[in-house]
Design an enzyme around this catalytic site. Structure first.
Site: not given
Length: 904
Positions: A205, A217, A251, A278, A354
């Site tokens: 993604h 990510d 995603e 991932e 993140h």
């Protein structure tokens, strides 16, 4: 089986047994001579002697009376474990040589890095933003076009940009429903020139969470896939099947884009297997942590093809247990497409996952090369495999699989694993059964000593766990949680040493006061047998439960048992001397090496997660429990050394001193949990939402309106470390739950309210986004089956959350979302996650309410929150000013939102 030659003390004990049975009062000389001959019953005759010498060696003769040097034994075991840990660390840092740039058939990590840097230079890419829907999509299509131009004529490349709309419910974070509209998928099909009837899917993604460049990510995975596409398309080797590359653009919106593809795209029907790429960390090795369901041939494909394997069925069973609060597109393909696959993820350095620190420069080229080599090899293997076309024939069965220090993978069917496990169990049954079934005049008090020793071992483990939990709870109560977050060695020095010290203390007390008349060698054998029995019980339990992870217990039973069988003769002749210890540790090499390898993976994954697991889970309690459990396992086959050693005083004193000093330093706040070190940041995560809330009554009148910045700390420490830097954020502004509003009247982006119950609300001026949300009731009608159907329409930004609470006497019976059946979240309210791409139409949906009795206060309370995650609307002067006040060891993720509540 014996631990040593029969000592004089043991002979005296045997004489005492014979005396009690009516033998002569004093053994004749010829009996004393016969006592020198080795026994054949596999036991030292019970090992009971007269009172031991103060040294605690447990015997008088050579071999029994000469105990191990405490200092040498302790240092030897410590150095042994350190050496094994060093081997594990070296295995994790294997360098991978890059293929020659531009050489056909070779993955080029530098080319993939170029893709990665271009994608991340666009910035954060939230679904619905121009960065995600236009700039990234344009770049991907541009690169795919260049690859198509360079491709070999043997292959055909087809490209499609899909913009699906759909809805589904998912059992994640307590359960909720998702709705998406006009999101983006970029799909590429590489197939033989004559076409193909079957395909393997590669998925990544390109979207990211708000305020993060999303390098790991998942931009790096998309970069790897672009390079794999380039290599395969230029290959002179024809493929048998198609390879579909899905670059999905939603995603992070909880798996929406993959659902849109697998349920709506025409190419989805060709797919027989998939590989999902991932990340749960930044860089390092990519771990295979899920496979299947069933379809063991997929694991075999990875085993056969992967050049740098890193895979574990243990990770699969841990992830699928739900312990880790995360999910991937693997679930969508498995549940909605009924397709088997392989799930891979980078797991190292999850501290910056993140966050704004997830940048391209933190991902080593070596990691990209390793991932690219593996993905290219596995995809090529699957695309040329006959099994892909007949996957259903090879569907049944699960696999036990694990890599050995990244060198190779061992894999075998789980049914074979069960047979192996039970064979190992039978070996233990025969070994211990021989001792238990022998007459008492040969075994003495072995049965009693074994059972008492088992109780002592269990007590030592229980008291050790209680001790570390008391320490962890105390540290949590005084506000010093996560002291180890930036200094992991602190947890080892605090909880690890406490566990070992307590285990040694309990066994030392047992040795001194209960087993005072038993020889050291006899006790060493008894406690080795106890450890073997405990691990055998674990093996039986895990195998009976059908867990493939039982192979670990099999390793921890088989190798120690074989070691015991191999070293007993030498030990019988020479006692616990250097040669015996060397062979004993050599025999334990494989189980201990693999255990440390797994323990590294456990802490590499779980330690960062504990920094973002919410305000309700005490991380010190969790980490202390895991660390205590690992310590118990690692110490299990060394407990016998406590009984073989002359003393344990120095070891206990050293461990207690280390634990006490660390405890005092932690209590004093010496170890700060977070770090802003540019080379290795470990930030505290904080969410800031500048919001305006409006509450309406049944008549539609606004009865309450307020505005402020809603603050959520994502770990157990809350704002305790932030208040000294920003005094206005303190416990006097703790947010209070609106009892009559769904989810307490706050604009939750995802239904994580049960994980984060402590939050703060700092008053601030109202927000006024340029694209304000609009929500209205279109119609209210009674159905023929006496329910009330409410139809709504909503417009607003790309991300909105819809909440519903049914009043007393009312229930939600149906709605136009998901599969039609309303799904409650934890707490009983209903949560709908909504997102759209560019140029989406108004969101229309309906709910049906079954009313058993009329209520003057209405049937349901609904609320809608609008989240502005991109563009100018995501900012406000007050939000920017507050962010500037946060210290550099924090990561404040901020956006603007609104919350409107209605009663119907």
């Amino acid at each position: 089986m014996e631990w040593g030659s029969e000592s004089a003390a043991v002979r005296r004990h045997r004489v005492g047994v014979e005396r009690r049975e009516g033998a002569a009062a004093a053994p004749p000389p010829e009996r004393e001579a016969r006592a020198q001959e080795p026994l054949v019953d596999g036991c030292s005759g019970g090992g009971r002697t007269r009172k031991r010498s103060p040294g605690g060696s447990g015997g008088a003769s050579r071999g029994a009376g000469t105990g191990l040097s405490e200092v040498r034994a302790a240092l030897g075991l410590a150095l042994y474990l350190i050496a094994l840990r060093t081997l594990v660390q070296l295995s994790l840092q294997q360098l991978v040589l890059r293929g020659a740039a531009g050489h056909r058939g070779e993955f080029d990590a530098l080319q993939a890095r170029d893709y990665l840097e271009h994608i991340t230079s666009i910035g954060p890419r939230t679904t619905g933003s121009p960065e995600n829907e236009i700039l990234t999509v344009h770049y991907l299509l541009e690169q795919i076009k260049l690859i198509e131009v360079q491709s070999n004529s043997l292959h055909k490349i087809s490209v499609d940009v899909q913009r699906p709309t759909g809805s589904f419910s998912i059992d994640f974070l307590g359960g909720f429903t998702s709705y998406y509209d006009n999101i983006t998928n970029v799909v590429v099909k590489l197939e033989p020139r004559d076409g193909a009837q079957h395909a393997v899917l590669a998925n990544c993604h390109f979207d990211s969470v708000a305020n993060s460049p999303g390098a790991s990510d998942d931009a790096v995975s998309c970069s790897v896939m672009l390079e794999v596409l380039r290599v395969l398309s230029t290959s002179s080797e024809a493929l048998h099947h198609a390879v579909i590359f899905l670059f999905n653009g939603a995603e992070e919106n909880v798996l929406q884009a993959s659902h849109g593809f697998i349920t709506q795209h025409p190419w989805a029907s060709l797919i027989r297997a998939f590989i999902n790429l991932e990340a749960a960390g930044v860089g390092g090795k990519e771990l295979v942590f899920q496979t299947g369901p069933e379809n063991p041939w997929l694991v075999q494909a990875y085993v056969s093809a992967a050049k740098h394997p890193f895979a574990s069925v243990v990770a699969q069973e841990v992830f699928q247990s739900g312990i880790i609060p995360s999910d991937t597109d693997f679930r969508i393909y498995r549940d909605f497409g009924n397709i088997p696959g392989i799930d891979l993820a980078f797991i190292e350095n999850g501290y910056i996952y993140h966050t704004k620190y997830d940048t391209a420069d933190r991902i080593l080229t070596d990691s990209i090369q390793r991932a690219g080599d593996n993905i290219l090899a596995v995809l090529k293997h699957l695309a040329t495999s006959d099994m892909l076309a007949a996957a259903s024939k090879y569907r049944h069965g699960n696999m036990v699989f694990f890599d050995v220090l990244g060198l190779f993978v061992i894999a075998y069917p789980s049914r074979i694993g069960s047979i192996i496990n039970y064979m190992v169990v039978m070996g233990v049954v025969l070994y211990l059964g021989k001792k238990f079934l022998q007459p008492k005049h040969k075994t003495g008090n072995y049965k009693k000593d074994f059972l008492c020793g088992l109780g002592i071992t269990l007590i030592s483990w229980f008291t050790s766990l209680v001790t570390v939990l008391i320490i962890a709870v105390f540290i949590s109560l005084i506000g010093q949680s996560l002291s180890w977050y930036n200094h992991f060695y602190v947890s080892v020095c605090l909880y690890g040493t406490a566990t070992v010290a307590k285990i040694i203390l309990i066994h030392t007390l047992a040795k001194r006061f209960y087993y005072m008349n038993a020889s050291a060698q006899y006790l060493g054998e008894v406690f080795f047998d106890i450890s073997l029995f405990v691990h055998c019980c674990f093996l039986v339990t895990l195998t009976y439960q059908g867990l493939c992870s039982a192979f670990i217990s099999a390793v921890w039973v088989a190798f120690p048992l074989l070691t015991k069988l191999c070293v007993h003769k030498d030990f019988k002749q020479h006692g616990a001397q250097g040669k015996f210890i060397a062979f004993y540790l050599l025999g334990m090499f494989i189980p201990y090496l693999y255990a440390l390898y797994l323990i590294w993976a456990v802490f590499e994954m779980f330690t960062p997660i504990l920094g973002r697991s919410g305000s309700e889970i005490p991380p010190d309690v969790v980490l202390a429990s895991i660390l205590a459990g690992c310590t118990m396992i690692l110490s299990s086959y060394f407990i016998n050394f406590i009984y073989l050693a002359k003393s344990t005083k120095k070891t206990m004193l050293t461990l207690t001193l280390v634990c006490a000093i660390t405890f005092l330093l932690v209590c004093s706040g010496t170890f700060f949990p977070y770090s802003s070190n540019p080379a290795n940041p470990k930030p505290k995560r904080v969410f800031l939402q500048h919001m305006t809330r409006t509450f309406h009554d049944l008549e539609g009148n606004a009865v309450k309106r307020d505005s402020g910045i809603w603050i959520n700390g994502f770990d157990y420490t809350g704002i305790s470390h932030i208040t000294p830097h920003i005094p206005e954020i303190n416990d006097s502004i703790r947010a209070h739950c609106e009892e009559n509003a769904p989810l307490c009247g706050f604009p939750w982006y995802l239904p994580v309210h049960f994980l984060i119950r402590k939050n703060w609300y700092l008053p601030a001026p109202e927000v006024s986004p340029r694209n304000p949300p609009h929500f209205r009731l279109i119609s209210k009608e009674q159905t023929p089956w006496d329910s009330i159907k409410l139809t709504f329409e909503a417009t607003g930004p790309s991300h909105m959350s819809f909440y519903v609470r049914a009043h007393k006497g009312s229930t939600l019976s149906q709605w136009s979302l998901g599969n039609g059946t309303p799904v409650t979240s934890k707490g009983g309210d209903y949560f709908v996650f909504y997102s759209h791409g560019l140029q989406a139409s108004a969101w229309q949906f309906w709910i049906e309410v079954q009313v058993s009795e009329e209520h003057p206060e209405g049937m349901v309370t609904v609320a809608i929150a609008a989240h502005y995650l991109s563009g100018e609307d995501k900012r406000s002067p007050q939000l920017d000013a507050l962010k500037e006040k946060f210290p550099d060891w924090t990561f404040p993720s901020a956006w603007v939102c609104t919350y409107d509540l209605f009663v119907f």
